[in-house]
Design an enzyme around this catalytic site. Sequence first.
Site, PDB file in Angstrom:
ATOM      1  N   SER A 173      28.319   3.840 -16.232  1.00 36.40           N
ATOM      2  CA  SER A 173      27.008   3.426 -15.767  1.00 36.40           C
ATOM      3  C   SER A 173      26.108   3.067 -16.951  1.00 36.40           C
ATOM      4  CB  SER A 173      26.427   4.541 -14.887  1.00 36.40           C
ATOM      5  OG  SER A 173      25.263   4.140 -14.239  1.00 36.40           O
TER       6      SER A 173
ATOM      7  N   HIS B 213      28.833  -0.155 -12.795  1.00 38.03           N
ATOM      8  CA  HIS B 213      28.490  -0.293 -11.382  1.00 38.03           C
ATOM      9  C   HIS B 213      27.020  -0.680 -11.259  1.00 38.03           C
ATOM     10  CE1 HIS B 213      27.378   4.286 -10.896  1.00 38.03           C
ATOM     11  NE2 HIS B 213      26.632   3.677 -11.785  1.00 38.03           N
TER      12      HIS B 213
END
Length: 199
Positions: A101, A126
């Site tokens: 992330s 993501h």
Amino acid sequence: MPLGVPSVPYRLPGSQYERWIDIYTRLSQERIIFLGQEVTDGLANRIVAFLLYLDSEDPGKPIYLYINSPGGSVTAGMAIYDTMQYIKSDVITICVGLAASMGAFLLASGTPGKRLALPHARIMIHQPMGGTGRRQATDIQIEANEILRIRQQLNEILAHKTGQTIEKIQKDTDRDYYMSAEEAQAYGLIDKVIEDRTI
């Protein structure tokens, strides 16, 4: 039993006496910052302060940012990102373990040609996440619009840093997208997989 912050011996230059200091202070003296937890506002403030201090101390010397992080706050991570772009010192990013992330975003944001990973590192990208809780529909809509704006901003930066198209980044970040170190290199998130400290 929890393990506290380790202390290591340190000898002041020109002194014969040693004193014990915490490991993170010792690493910072070697221009090494270790991001080894979730990215929070407090952690981001400390990393930004370290980056600014080390850059003002010697802007010609590189700073090493080791990353083993599950990600965290987008706004906190963007404060680190903006500071990395702002300072004169090269920021060499090195993934050890997991950069997920916001951790992966910061890894990809190091100085071009100096974004590295160890052989068994994992990288995951993501889309940003947000929560709704029990709130009014208009507040939920405002937050959703902000998350979509931030997603577009992050995707544009990742596309620029990796050389991928914005469409590919949008598709790949729609869900958790895990990569090995070699796959992250092929994707453009890092520049090299390293096995020894030759940087």
